[in-house]
Design a protein around this motif. Sequence first.
Motif: not given
Ligand code: KG4
Length: 321
Positions: A111, A115, A142-144, A169, A173, A186-187, A190, A273-274, A276-277, A304-305
């Motif tokens: 995974h 990414h 990302s979140g993980g 991420g 959160d 995150g969003p 942001d 996911g981050v 996208a910040n 995102m995933d």
């Molecule tokens: O990659 P992802 O969809 O899932 C994982 O593999 O973890 O990432 C999700 C993470 C979440 O913690 C979310 O809060 C963060 O990405 N995230 C962001 C933004 N959009 C999503 N963090 C900061 N700024 C953003 N715009």
Amino acid sequence: MNILGIETSCDETAASVVKNGKTVLSNTVASSLSHHEKYGGVIPEIASRKQLESIHAVVDEAITSSGCPLKKIDAIAVTEGPGLLGSLLVGTSYAKAVSFALKKPLMPVNHVKAHLYANFLTLPGNASRPAPKLPAIGLIVSGGHSSIYFLEDYTHYELLGQTRDDAAGEAFDKVARILGLGYPGGPIIDRLAKEGKNTRIKFSPSRLDSFDFSFSGTKTAVLYYHQQHRQDPDYQAAQVACSFQQSVISILIEKSIQACLAKSCKTLLAGGGVAANSALRAGLLEASARQGIKAYFPPLPFCMDNAAMVAGYAYHQMKEE
Ligand code: KG4
Ligand code: ZN
């Protein structure tokens, strides 16, 4: 070659058809996020049950909307990890069954590597998007996961550094939860941080000697600040959000550029996911340009995933076998 990708590592159930590792013919994502919101995080048992309910419809939709019938699918790619065990089991079991029924090869995909591969994807009609040149430094946030890799080519990655505690991420959160802003944080942070610019609050990032990061100290500093000042008449959550975000992204930018210089890389790929910040995107582009480095971010839906990144990455894995 048309590859059907399946991704179920966290709360999403995703399927996609990608042609020749590049052109995304379909990208279907169903999220069970609304079922987790009230708990402030993903509940693994709920995630896997929802994935079991939706996977058939999601794959069906990805095949139909791709315009590529099942008989023209050449291989099945699936996320094998890292991720939530029950969720991964749903995706891998389904993918195995499809591979068996179609008599087509099954490609298990990592995974995190997928990414970063999202930077090489294009939507039909946008084939002119230039592909990043390799070797590169990859920043996955990302979140993980939060890690820095050296990508020798599409499939050979060397881990240079990673978080010693929270993923980026996860820190977003948790801070959103401290500030009572909702999930995923995150969003929300942001958006809110844009209203808190020019704040005098400072949360200094932890500076480790290696390419590793640590975010839990910053998160705790936010917690203490919030507890001590939330009743102050001039307290503004937007300023706290802005300062926290600045602390996290400044260290991500600094370490990524250092890694590029250490490995003499002129390409920097971000993913997760981050990525996208908006502040990270702007800051990384600016800092890279100053060093003559070209920074890339996946198009927003592929930060995102998603399963397109899984199908795309599998194409290169297959070429190597
Ligand atoms: O990659 P992802 O969809 O899932 C994982 O593999 O973890 O990432 C999700 C993470 C979440 O913690 C979310 O809060 C963060 O990405 N995230 C962001 C933004 N959009 C999503 N963090 C900061 N700024 C953003 N715009
Ligand atoms: Zn992910």
